[in-house]
Design a protein around this motif. Structure first.
Motif, PDB file in Angstrom:
ATOM      1  N   GLY A  12       0.821  -1.214   0.000  1.00 24.50           N
ATOM      2  CA  GLY A  12       0.000   0.000   0.000  1.00 24.50           C
ATOM      3  C   GLY A  12       0.850   1.257   0.000  1.00 24.50           C
ATOM      4  N   GLY A  13       1.927   1.250  -0.793  1.00 25.80           N
ATOM      5  CA  GLY A  13       2.829   2.405  -0.824  1.00 25.80           C
ATOM      6  C   GLY A  13       2.431   3.462  -1.840  1.00 25.80           C
ATOM      7  N   SER A  15      -0.079   5.595  -1.669  1.00 21.23           N
ATOM      8  CA  SER A  15      -0.719   6.821  -1.133  1.00 21.23           C
ATOM      9  C   SER A  15      -0.555   6.868   0.385  1.00 21.23           C
ATOM     10  CB  SER A  15      -2.212   6.856  -1.492  1.00 21.23           C
ATOM     11  OG  SER A  15      -2.886   5.745  -0.933  1.00 21.23           O
ATOM     12  N   GLY A  16      -1.020   7.983   0.958  1.00 20.69           N
ATOM     13  CA  GLY A  16      -1.197   8.126   2.410  1.00 20.69           C
ATOM     14  C   GLY A  16      -0.007   7.718   3.268  1.00 20.69           C
ATOM     15  N   GLY A  18       1.319   4.825   3.709  1.00 22.88           N
ATOM     16  CA  GLY A  18       2.267   3.930   3.022  1.00 22.88           C
ATOM     17  C   GLY A  18       3.314   4.709   2.260  1.00 22.88           C
ATOM     18  N   ARG A  37      -1.864  -1.854  -5.361  1.00 19.25           N
ATOM     19  CA  ARG A  37      -2.850  -2.787  -5.912  1.00 19.25           C
ATOM     20  C   ARG A  37      -3.413  -2.239  -7.211  1.00 19.25           C
ATOM     21  NH1 ARG A  37      -8.511  -2.967  -3.076  1.00 19.25           N
ATOM     22  NH2 ARG A  37      -7.913  -0.797  -3.345  1.00 19.25           N
ATOM     23  N   GLY A  38      -4.083  -1.058  -7.160  1.00 21.91           N
ATOM     24  CA  GLY A  38      -4.695  -0.512  -8.368  1.00 21.91           C
ATOM     25  C   GLY A  38      -4.070   0.802  -8.815  1.00 21.91           C
ATOM     26  N   ASN A  39      -3.462   1.534  -7.865  1.00 17.78           N
ATOM     27  CA  ASN A  39      -3.005   2.896  -8.130  1.00 17.78           C
ATOM     28  C   ASN A  39      -1.527   2.915  -8.557  1.00 17.78           C
ATOM     29  OD1 ASN A  39      -2.527   5.621  -8.212  1.00 17.78           O
ATOM     30  ND2 ASN A  39      -3.076   6.008  -6.065  1.00 17.78           N
ATOM     31  N   VAL A  65      -3.019  -8.084  -1.718  1.00 15.65           N
ATOM     32  CA  VAL A  65      -2.715  -8.876  -0.524  1.00 15.65           C
ATOM     33  C   VAL A  65      -3.843  -9.845  -0.155  1.00 15.65           C
ATOM     34  CG1 VAL A  65      -1.144  -7.109   0.383  1.00 15.65           C
ATOM     35  CG2 VAL A  65      -3.551  -7.140   1.151  1.00 15.65           C
ATOM     36  N   TYR A 157     -13.748  -3.274  10.797  1.00 12.51           N
ATOM     37  CA  TYR A 157     -12.413  -2.645  10.779  1.00 12.51           C
ATOM     38  C   TYR A 157     -11.760  -2.787  12.159  1.00 12.51           C
ATOM     39  CZ  TYR A 157      -8.896   1.057  10.000  1.00 12.51           C
ATOM     40  OH  TYR A 157      -7.728   1.766   9.872  1.00 12.51           O
ATOM     41  N   LYS A 161      -8.270  -4.846  13.027  1.00 14.64           N
ATOM     42  CA  LYS A 161      -7.068  -4.212  13.599  1.00 14.64           C
ATOM     43  C   LYS A 161      -6.729  -4.807  14.973  1.00 14.64           C
ATOM     44  CE  LYS A 161      -6.113  -1.348  10.214  1.00 14.64           C
ATOM     45  NZ  LYS A 161      -4.876  -1.512   9.441  1.00 14.64           N
ATOM     46  N   THR A 190      -4.981  10.546  10.588  1.00 12.77           N
ATOM     47  CA  THR A 190      -3.794  11.076   9.923  1.00 12.77           C
ATOM     48  C   THR A 190      -4.190  11.904   8.700  1.00 12.77           C
ATOM     49  OG1 THR A 190      -2.602   9.125  10.681  1.00 12.77           O
ATOM     50  CG2 THR A 190      -1.566  10.400   8.943  1.00 12.77           C
ATOM     51  N   THR A 193      -4.738  11.456   3.994  1.00 11.64           N
ATOM     52  CA  THR A 193      -4.728  10.017   3.699  1.00 11.64           C
ATOM     53  C   THR A 193      -6.116   9.625   3.204  1.00 11.64           C
ATOM     54  OG1 THR A 193      -5.441   9.469   5.946  1.00 11.64           O
ATOM     55  CG2 THR A 193      -3.059   9.513   5.545  1.00 11.64           C
ATOM     56  N   VAL A 196      -8.884   9.247   6.057  1.00 11.24           N
ATOM     57  CA  VAL A 196      -9.411  10.477   6.661  1.00 11.24           C
ATOM     58  C   VAL A 196     -10.156  11.305   5.611  1.00 11.24           C
ATOM     59  CG1 VAL A 196      -8.622  12.722   7.548  1.00 11.24           C
ATOM     60  CG2 VAL A 196      -7.972  10.614   8.704  1.00 11.24           C
TER      61      VAL A 196
END
Ligand SMILES: NC(=O)c1ccc[n+]([C@@H]2O[C@H](COP(=O)([O-])OP(=O)(O)OC[C@H]3O[C@@H](n4cnc5c(N)ncnc54)[C@H](OP(=O)(O)O)[C@@H]3O)[C@@H](O)[C@H]2O)c1
Length: 250
Positions: A12-13, A15-16, A18, A37-39, A65, A157, A161, A190, A193, A196
């Motif tokens: 997940g690097g 955006s945000g 990552g 994944r998609g971006n 993932v 969620y 976590k 945060t 991101t 948020v």
């Protein structure tokens, strides 16, 4: 913190948080493999930001993932291409407020567990054997304050976590005999991101009110905690969750 010559994979690097983690690890000297994944454009933006600073040349790699086979294949490729994997940051995550549980289809509820909890497990399964054989490695899982306090509409969620934190503790004991550390970072809200940005203004103001420091985190403040746990500076820390929430849960 010095991560010179370390190889780090960050899911997940694109955006945000990552992206901030990729930048911070690269700044410390690591060669970063940026998972997306998609971006793809987002991952390329992260890579370019690292190149612009003259930090070690990054790589980008597509990995979903939730797909155990894809994850095994991609991590195998990453280890072969780099000769090793020193650091894994399990950051990829999803979380959308949804209907109260009696109205919430189980499949929808399970979606965030599949990405956040099972996705983290798939990445650890795909990489940890290399670390255990090498008798060296640091895994940092991204949890959330939602793993510690209940948030209405986010039960799936929250469960995912909390599960990450339980898994972090258990795996820290499994892996400690092989000098592989497993920790987690639990960020609060945060700024800038995806998660948020999806919260409406009224709800965000209510959340802000509960934060002792009365402001959102900057992603680099979360990334600093991740880099610390990934580094040798944290050599005697394992099974720990470092909360980075401006005092929200204090
Ligand atoms: N933002 C916050 O305030 C906050 C607070 C506490 C915890 N967290 C946690 O921090 C992490 C990052 O949050 P964020 O807000 O920065 O996220 P974000 O900007 O929404 O980005 C989510 C990232 O996860 C990736 N991703 C989602 N599903 C994936 C999958 N199946 N396979 C691989 N990658 C996947 C996305 O990749 P693509 O876009 O390329 O598809 C994207 O890079 C998450 O684990 C989140 O739960 C965030």
């Amino acid at each position: 913190m010095d991560l010179t010559a370390r190889v780090a994979m960050v899911t997940g690097g694109s955006s945000g948080i990552g992206r901030a983690v990729c930048l911070r690890l690269a700044q410390a000297g690591a060669r970063v493999v940026i998972g997306y994944r998609g971006n793809r454009d987002g991952a390329d933006t992260t890579a370019q930001a690292i190149r612009d600073k003259g930090w070690p040349e990054p790589a980008t790699v597509r990995v979903d993932v939730t797909d155990a086979e894809d994850t095994q294949r991609v991590f195998g490729h990453v280890v072969r291409a780099n000769g090793k994997l020193d650091i894994l940051v399990n950051n990829a995550g999803v979380g959308q407020p949804s209907a109260v549980v009696p109205m919430n289809p189980v499949g929808e509820w399970a979606a965030s567990v599949e990405t956040n909890l099972l996705g983290t497990l798939h990445c650890i399964k795909a990489s940890s054997l290399h670390m255990l054989v090498a008798r060296s490695g640091s895994i940092v899982n991204i949890s959330s304050i939602a793993g510690r306090v209940g948030i209405p509409g986010l039960s799936s969620y929250c469960a995912s976590k909390a599960g990450i934190e339980g898994m972090t503790r258990a795996l820290s004991r499994e892996f400690a005999p092989y000098d592989v550390r497993v920790n987690a970072v639990a960020p609060g809200y945060t700024a800038d991101t995806g998660m948020v940005d999806r919260i409406d203004d009224k709800r965000l103001r209510e959340f802000l009110d509960r934060i002792a420091m009365k402001r959102l985190a900057d992603a680099h403040e979360v990334a600093n905690a991740v880099a610390f746990l990934a580094s040798d500076e944290a050599s005697y820390i394992t099974g720990h969750t470092l909360v980075v929430d401006g005092g929200l849960t204090a």
